[in-house]
Design an enzyme around this catalytic site. Structure first.
Site, PDB file in Angstrom:
ATOM      1  N   ASP A   1      62.554 -39.185 -20.822  1.00  0.00           N
ATOM      2  CA  ASP A   1      63.230 -39.079 -22.122  1.00  0.00           C
ATOM      3  C   ASP A   1      64.707 -38.735 -21.924  1.00  0.00           C
ATOM      4  O   ASP A   1      65.583 -39.281 -22.594  1.00  0.00           O
ATOM      5  CB  ASP A   1      62.591 -37.970 -22.984  1.00  0.00           C
ATOM      6  CG  ASP A   1      61.633 -38.524 -24.025  1.00  0.00           C
ATOM      7  OD1 ASP A   1      61.117 -39.642 -23.817  1.00  0.00           O
ATOM      8  OD2 ASP A   1      61.390 -37.842 -25.033  1.00  0.00           O
TER       9      ASP A   1
ATOM     10  N   ASP B   1      63.654 -29.253 -12.054  1.00  0.00           N
ATOM     11  CA  ASP B   1      64.689 -28.674 -12.921  1.00  0.00           C
ATOM     12  C   ASP B   1      66.080 -29.093 -12.453  1.00  0.00           C
ATOM     13  O   ASP B   1      66.953 -29.425 -13.253  1.00  0.00           O
ATOM     14  CB  ASP B   1      64.557 -27.133 -13.001  1.00  0.00           C
ATOM     15  CG  ASP B   1      64.539 -26.447 -11.648  1.00  0.00           C
ATOM     16  OD1 ASP B   1      64.271 -27.128 -10.630  1.00  0.00           O
ATOM     17  OD2 ASP B   1      64.782 -25.227 -11.586  1.00  0.00           O
TER      18      ASP B   1
ATOM     19  N   ASP C   1      57.356 -37.338 -17.982  1.00  0.00           N
ATOM     20  CA  ASP C   1      57.469 -37.446 -19.440  1.00  0.00           C
ATOM     21  C   ASP C   1      58.837 -36.926 -19.883  1.00  0.00           C
ATOM     22  O   ASP C   1      59.558 -37.563 -20.657  1.00  0.00           O
ATOM     23  CB  ASP C   1      56.341 -36.637 -20.090  1.00  0.00           C
ATOM     24  CG  ASP C   1      56.377 -36.707 -21.606  1.00  0.00           C
ATOM     25  OD1 ASP C   1      56.595 -37.805 -22.143  1.00  0.00           O
ATOM     26  OD2 ASP C   1      56.198 -35.657 -22.244  1.00  0.00           O
TER      27      ASP C   1
ATOM     28  N   LYS D   1      57.929 -29.175  -8.335  1.00  0.00           N
ATOM     29  CA  LYS D   1      58.357 -27.777  -8.294  1.00  0.00           C
ATOM     30  C   LYS D   1      57.620 -27.108  -7.136  1.00  0.00           C
ATOM     31  O   LYS D   1      56.781 -26.223  -7.323  1.00  0.00           O
ATOM     32  CB  LYS D   1      58.037 -27.091  -9.624  1.00  0.00           C
ATOM     33  CG  LYS D   1      59.018 -27.452 -10.750  1.00  0.00           C
ATOM     34  CD  LYS D   1      60.368 -26.749 -10.630  1.00  0.00           C
ATOM     35  CE  LYS D   1      60.246 -25.273 -10.941  1.00  0.00           C
ATOM     36  NZ  LYS D   1      61.560 -24.579 -10.725  1.00  0.00           N
TER      37      LYS D   1
ATOM     38  N   TYR E   1      48.059 -33.498 -17.795  1.00  0.00           N
ATOM     39  CA  TYR E   1      47.593 -34.247 -18.957  1.00  0.00           C
ATOM     40  C   TYR E   1      46.076 -34.380 -18.983  1.00  0.00           C
ATOM     41  O   TYR E   1      45.479 -34.521 -20.048  1.00  0.00           O
ATOM     42  CB  TYR E   1      48.202 -35.660 -18.978  1.00  0.00           C
ATOM     43  CG  TYR E   1      49.532 -35.753 -19.678  1.00  0.00           C
ATOM     44  CD1 TYR E   1      50.606 -34.988 -19.265  1.00  0.00           C
ATOM     45  CD2 TYR E   1      49.694 -36.619 -20.755  1.00  0.00           C
ATOM     46  CE1 TYR E   1      51.833 -35.085 -19.905  1.00  0.00           C
ATOM     47  CE2 TYR E   1      50.917 -36.724 -21.399  1.00  0.00           C
ATOM     48  CZ  TYR E   1      51.978 -35.956 -20.971  1.00  0.00           C
ATOM     49  OH  TYR E   1      53.185 -36.055 -21.610  1.00  0.00           O
TER      50      TYR E   1
HETATM   51  C1  IPM Z   1      55.251 -40.895 -23.724  1.00  0.00           C
HETATM   52  C2  IPM Z   1      54.815 -40.074 -24.893  1.00  0.00           C
HETATM   53  C3  IPM Z   1      53.329 -39.753 -24.712  1.00  0.00           C
HETATM   54  C4  IPM Z   1      53.189 -38.873 -23.504  1.00  0.00           C
HETATM   55  C5  IPM Z   1      52.641 -39.145 -25.938  1.00  0.00           C
HETATM   56  C6  IPM Z   1      52.813 -40.026 -27.161  1.00  0.00           C
HETATM   57  C7  IPM Z   1      51.194 -38.852 -25.676  1.00  0.00           C
HETATM   58  O1  IPM Z   1      55.600 -38.937 -25.016  1.00  0.00           O
HETATM   59  O2  IPM Z   1      54.679 -41.985 -23.521  1.00  0.00           O
HETATM   60  O3  IPM Z   1      56.169 -40.482 -23.027  1.00  0.00           O
HETATM   61  O4  IPM Z   1      53.383 -37.646 -23.575  1.00  0.00           O
HETATM   62  O5  IPM Z   1      52.891 -39.408 -22.426  1.00  0.00           O
HETATM   63 MG    MG Z   2      57.256 -38.877 -23.691  1.00  0.00          MG
END
Ligand code: IPM
Ligand code: MG
Length: 371
Positions: A256, A228, A252, A195, A144
């Site tokens: 999710d 993975d 990230d 990884k 990032y």
């Molecule tokens: C998160 C989001 C952010 C990230 C974006 C909005 C920059 O996906 O907080 O997980 O990738 O960190």
């Molecule tokens: Mg995210």
């Protein structure tokens, strides 16, 4: 420190951010009235709202305020109106600037399956019922922020895009320490993901986490897993995990995925923590995992629970008010058990309620619990 010194900066942001934040304001008013805890709350702009006012997704004055307060509570950033801005001016940059300048290196993302919502998961009930995973995502390093980065045009007219995955020993150790400390208060298990089979930064990650474990956290059960494989194990048998620690990009993605297992992205809070300073204070930002949901913004339809639970995390980690944090979490469970549902978690036979009615119900549940 007197009680009124509990300083909180609210950044509602864009889309549904302001609506869900309003419900937190009501919870704060309840705590002040019924529990005698007071907060010094200030409010400011972030994301698209800040772009519209100041031309930048986070004004310098707002950044300065964020560095001053005990905790920042953020709603959501982004929306179609600002999608075509260039990278450096996008709403998301406001959030990334807060993370970076506050040095919030440890992002805590709990994936909890509420019993009342187990059927909303895309996985079978028995796989997710009782699920309680804590993902600790490194948040200020890795690909990032690594340099070199950019897009360049080559002599032949084709282009080349570059990002750099980079980690140092201290960056790995400090986030791993957070994971070990959390695990010590939970089931005592940490899974570290990278990884290492293809990336040097992954080899370093694995070695440093293991070293820290052997030096200071021998009583924690540490295992290593390729990222993975972790993604696969999360859908195969998610309850095998207690705490997962991983880098910025894998975190990230895996967070999710884990959030979706619970069947309720609109329910999940997060905390981003920095180092403890000389005065014992730890910089912190709290935000729901969900985004700004522009499609339902302004309709009083959003689920305020993730933001309310993010505030509960602030009570726990920044304000040392564990009892009040648990009270709010219990109130949320009560309301769900009673069948109250916003549109995102609607189920057959449940009562569909608006953002503000969900807020009302949580306040009523708090009243009942305090009676
Ligand atoms: C998160 C989001 C952010 C990230 C974006 C909005 C920059 O996906 O907080 O997980 O990738 O960190
Ligand atoms: Mg995210």
């Amino acid at each position: 420190m007197t009680k009124a010194n509990k300083t909180l900066l609210m950044l509602p942001g864009d889309g549904i951010g302001p609506e869900v934040m309003e419900e937190v304001r009501r919870v704060i008013a309840w705590l002040e009235k019924r529990r005698g805890v007071t907060f010094a709350v200030t409010e400011d702009l972030v994301g698209g709202a800040a772009i519209d006012r100041h031309g930048a997704p986070l004004a310098d004055e707002t950044m300065a305020k964020a560095l001053e307060v005990d905790a920042v509570l953020l709603g959501a950033v982004g929306g179609p109106k600002w999608d075509n801005l260039d990278f450096a001016r996008k709403p998301e940059r406001g959030l990334l600037r807060l993370r970076k300048e506050m040095e919030l290196y440890a992002n805590l993302r709990p994936a909890i399956c509420f019993a009342a919502l187990a059927d909303a998961s895309t996985l079978k009930r028995e796989l997710v019922e009782g699920l309680d995973i804590m993902i600790v995502r490194e948040l200020t390093g890795g690909v990032y922020f690594g340099t070199p980065r950019g897009i360049e045009t080559l002599p032949d007219g084709t282009r080349r895009g570059v990002n750099t995955q980079v980690y140092t020993t201290p960056e790995i150790r400090r986030v791993a320490a957070v994971a070990f400390e959390l695990a010590a208060k939970r089931q005592g298990r940490v899974t570290s993901c990278e990884k290492a089979n293809v990336m040097e930064s992954g080899v370093l990650w694995r070695e440093e986490v293991q070293k820290l474990h052997d030096e200071r956290y021998k009583d924690i059960a540490l295992s290593h897993m390729y990222a993975d494989n972790c993604a696969m194990q999360l859908v195969r048998n998610p309850k095998q995990f207690d705490v997962i620690v991983t880098d910025n990009l894998f975190g990230d993605i895996l967070s999710d995925e884990a959030a979706m297992l619970t069947g309720s992205l609109g329910m999940l809070p997060s905390a981003s923590l920095g180092a403890v300073d000389a005065s014992g204070r730890r910089r912190a930002l709290y935000e729901p995992v969900h985004g700004s949901a522009p499609d339902i913004a302004g309709h009083n339809a959003a689920n305020p629970i993730a933001t309310i639970l993010s505030f509960a995390m602030a009570l726990r980690y920044s304000f040392d008010l564990e009892e009040e944090a648990q009270r709010i979490e219990t109130a949320v469970k009560d309301v769900l058990a009673k069948g109250m549902r916003t549109a995102d978690i609607m189920q057959k036979g449940a009562a569909r309620v608006s953002t503000s009615v969900m807020g009302d119900s949580i306040l009523l549940a708090l009243d009942r619990l305090a009676a």
